[in-house]
Write a protein that holds these residues in place. Structure first.
Motif, PDB file in Angstrom:
ATOM      1  N   ALA A 208       1.178  -2.981  12.499  1.00  0.00           N
ATOM      2  CA  ALA A 208       0.134  -2.473  11.527  1.00  0.00           C
ATOM      3  C   ALA A 208       0.775  -2.040  10.245  1.00  0.00           C
ATOM      4  O   ALA A 208       0.304  -1.866   9.224  1.00  0.00           O
ATOM      5  N   ALA A 209       1.918  -1.309  10.628  1.00  0.00           N
ATOM      6  CA  ALA A 209       2.740  -0.581   9.368  1.00  0.00           C
ATOM      7  C   ALA A 209       3.071  -1.722   8.093  1.00  0.00           C
ATOM      8  O   ALA A 209       3.333  -1.212   7.030  1.00  0.00           O
ATOM      9  N   ILE A 210       3.270  -3.243   8.712  1.00  0.00           N
ATOM     10  CA  ILE A 210       3.479  -4.106   7.772  1.00  0.00           C
ATOM     11  C   ILE A 210       2.212  -4.982   7.607  1.00  0.00           C
ATOM     12  O   ILE A 210       2.319  -6.176   7.084  1.00  0.00           O
ATOM     13  N   SER A 211       0.792  -4.649   8.026  1.00  0.00           N
ATOM     14  CA  SER A 211      -0.301  -5.242   7.980  1.00  0.00           C
ATOM     15  C   SER A 211      -0.026  -6.417   8.841  1.00  0.00           C
ATOM     16  O   SER A 211      -0.747  -7.463   8.597  1.00  0.00           O
TER      17      SER A 211
ATOM     18  N   MET B   4      -0.288   3.032  11.086  1.00  0.00           N
ATOM     19  CA  MET B   4      -1.593   2.452  10.458  1.00  0.00           C
ATOM     20  C   MET B   4      -1.819   3.116   8.836  1.00  0.00           C
ATOM     21  O   MET B   4      -2.239   2.462   8.226  1.00  0.00           O
ATOM     22  N   LEU B   5      -1.403   4.274   8.948  1.00  0.00           N
ATOM     23  CA  LEU B   5      -1.628   5.202   7.714  1.00  0.00           C
ATOM     24  C   LEU B   5      -0.746   4.249   6.500  1.00  0.00           C
ATOM     25  O   LEU B   5      -1.353   3.997   5.492  1.00  0.00           O
ATOM     26  N   ALA B   6       0.319   3.965   6.795  1.00  0.00           N
ATOM     27  CA  ALA B   6       1.363   3.486   5.967  1.00  0.00           C
ATOM     28  C   ALA B   6       0.689   2.087   5.554  1.00  0.00           C
ATOM     29  O   ALA B   6       0.843   1.681   4.413  1.00  0.00           O
ATOM     30  N   GLY B   7       0.094   1.286   6.489  1.00  0.00           N
ATOM     31  CA  GLY B   7      -0.454  -0.024   6.074  1.00  0.00           C
ATOM     32  C   GLY B   7      -1.659   0.210   5.301  1.00  0.00           C
ATOM     33  O   GLY B   7      -1.785  -0.421   4.141  1.00  0.00           O
ATOM     34  N   TRP B   8      -2.679   1.296   5.431  1.00  0.00           N
ATOM     35  CA  TRP B   8      -3.571   1.441   4.684  1.00  0.00           C
ATOM     36  C   TRP B   8      -3.446   1.862   3.235  1.00  0.00           C
ATOM     37  O   TRP B   8      -4.004   1.544   2.191  1.00  0.00           O
ATOM     38  N   LEU B   9      -2.455   2.573   3.124  1.00  0.00           N
ATOM     39  CA  LEU B   9      -1.875   3.469   1.794  1.00  0.00           C
ATOM     40  C   LEU B   9      -1.444   2.209   1.033  1.00  0.00           C
ATOM     41  O   LEU B   9      -1.432   1.852  -0.043  1.00  0.00           O
TER      42      LEU B   9
ATOM     43  N   LEU C 164      -9.756  -1.635   9.877  1.00  0.00           N
ATOM     44  CA  LEU C 164      -8.708  -2.001  10.777  1.00  0.00           C
ATOM     45  C   LEU C 164      -8.152  -3.368  10.239  1.00  0.00           C
ATOM     46  O   LEU C 164      -6.940  -3.674  10.478  1.00  0.00           O
ATOM     47  N   SER C 165      -8.946  -4.197   9.858  1.00  0.00           N
ATOM     48  CA  SER C 165      -8.277  -5.644   9.378  1.00  0.00           C
ATOM     49  C   SER C 165      -7.263  -5.354   8.183  1.00  0.00           C
ATOM     50  O   SER C 165      -6.656  -6.313   8.102  1.00  0.00           O
ATOM     51  N   ALA C 166      -7.363  -4.230   7.531  1.00  0.00           N
ATOM     52  CA  ALA C 166      -6.581  -4.137   6.460  1.00  0.00           C
ATOM     53  C   ALA C 166      -5.014  -4.026   6.905  1.00  0.00           C
ATOM     54  O   ALA C 166      -4.137  -4.028   6.033  1.00  0.00           O
ATOM     55  N   VAL C 167      -5.022  -3.516   8.439  1.00  0.00           N
ATOM     56  CA  VAL C 167      -3.525  -3.510   8.735  1.00  0.00           C
ATOM     57  C   VAL C 167      -3.301  -4.638   9.956  1.00  0.00           C
ATOM     58  O   VAL C 167      -2.445  -4.520  10.697  1.00  0.00           O
ATOM     59  N   GLY C 168      -4.300  -5.576   9.776  1.00  0.00           N
ATOM     60  CA  GLY C 168      -3.794  -6.985  10.640  1.00  0.00           C
ATOM     61  C   GLY C 168      -5.175  -7.473  11.306  1.00  0.00           C
ATOM     62  O   GLY C 168      -6.143  -7.340  10.663  1.00  0.00           O
TER      63      GLY C 168
END
Ligand SMILES: NC(=O)C1=CN([C@@H]2O[C@H](COP(=O)(O)OP(=O)(O)OC[C@H]3O[C@@H](n4cnc5c(N)ncnc54)[C@H](O)[C@@H]3O)[C@@H](O)[C@H]2O)C=CC1
Ligand SMILES: O=C(O)[C@@H]1CCC=N1
Length: 264
Positions: free
Chosen positions: A121-124, A23-28, A148-152
């Motif tokens: 989530a890692a790739i949104s 999730m952090l990877a997705g947000w960053l 959470l929508s930022a990662v899917g």
């Protein structure tokens, strides 16, 4: 997404292993500043150390969101690190751990969202189901939804009791699909293909079919589009369809039952 308020108040991440890290990877990747993120994890990975997030244990007093991403069994050791936080929205992704268990620690007035994400989530491209406690306001659910929508995708549940089934279906589900790739690869090898070629064909087939499934067309119709009368697919499906529905029902039920067990 607009991370302005979240950037200003900060985010605390308790536990940054496979799911917290995904999730952090997705947000960053979506533009959240590493400087806004404070991670508590006794064993930070090399990847995490290189992100530039705070790892020194100093936490903001009232972070916008405090994401709890440790294993259910670690909760007792981990939660005391959050005891000085004030005015934060707790979002837990722990399988099985109920909202009631968090209210017992943080108080019934604490605003809590229970969520079940998955590793894409890692790739949104994840999907996360959420449900709030009585203290969580509509704005809190909107904030959790936005973040959470930022990662899917995000879906809202009517009742926490649905969370065990969600966990068994979409939380654990990526593993079923990865195993399908493994099984298709092995089957291709058994038909004489080189292992690398079989893996390449299986991986691209699952990814392409997944992308097509997201087009919105009914999966049954998509299946029929592949299946020529008395052709190769029909021959294959006659074997697969005899077993898969029951097998998948038992698979998801076993995972959901384990989620219920984790409530303790
Ligand atoms: N892996 C997945 O696909 C999914 C996992 N989850 C949930 O996410 C949570 C974490 O699972 P994973 O990331 O798979 O586990 P993990 O074992 O990869 O990560 C847990 C992390 O917590 C850290 N940790 C251990 N003790 C700690 C403490 N006292 N304080 C802070 N951090 C501590 C560990 O060093 C580790 O990095 C679990 O509750 C699981 O149910 C939910 C959805 C999907
Ligand atoms: O296997 C687990 O317990 C976690 C929860 C959902 C996916 N992984």
């Amino acid at each position: 997404m607009d991370f302005t308020d979240i950037e200003a108040r900060g985010v605390v991440l308790l536990g940054c292993g496979k799911m917290g890290g995904a999730m952090l990877a997705g947000w960053l990747d979506r533009g959240l500043s590493p400087g806004a993120v404070h991670v508590i994890d006794p064993k930070p990975s090399d990847w995490l150390r290189n992100t530039g997030v705070h790892l020194d244990g100093g936490l903001p007093d009232s972070p916008a969101i405090t994401l709890i991403a440790v294993k259910p069994q670690m909760m007792g050791d981990a939660l005391p690190a959050l005891q000085d936080l004030d005015d934060t929205l707790y979002v837990s992704i722990a399988a099985g751990t109920t909202i009631g268990a968090f209210e017992a620690v943080f108080g019934a007035e604490a605003r809590i969202v229970r969520a079940m994400p998955n590793t894409p989530a890692a790739i949104s491209q994840g999907i996360t189901a959420i449900v709030g406690n009585d203290a969580a306001t509509a704005d809190d659910l909107d904030l959790a939804d936005l973040f959470l929508s930022a990662v899917g995708e995000v879906v809202r549940l009517n009742d926490e009791s649905e969370m065990d089934a969600v966990t068994g279906l979409s939380g654990s589900g990526p593993a079923y699909v990865f195993h399908m790739i493994e099984a298709m690869t092995a089957a291709g090898e058994a038909q004489g293909l080189a292992p690398e070629l079989a893996l390449r064909l299986a991986r691209a087939t699952v990814a392409g079919a997944g992308a097509l499934a997201m087009s919105g067309e009914d999966p049954e119709q998509l299946r029929k589009n592949v299946t020529s009368p008395n052709g190769t697919t029909q021959a294959g499906l006659e074997v697969l369809m005899e077993e898969l529905q029951d097998l998948m029902a038992r698979t998801v039920a076993a995972a959901a039952d384990r989620s219920r067990e984790l409530r303790g």
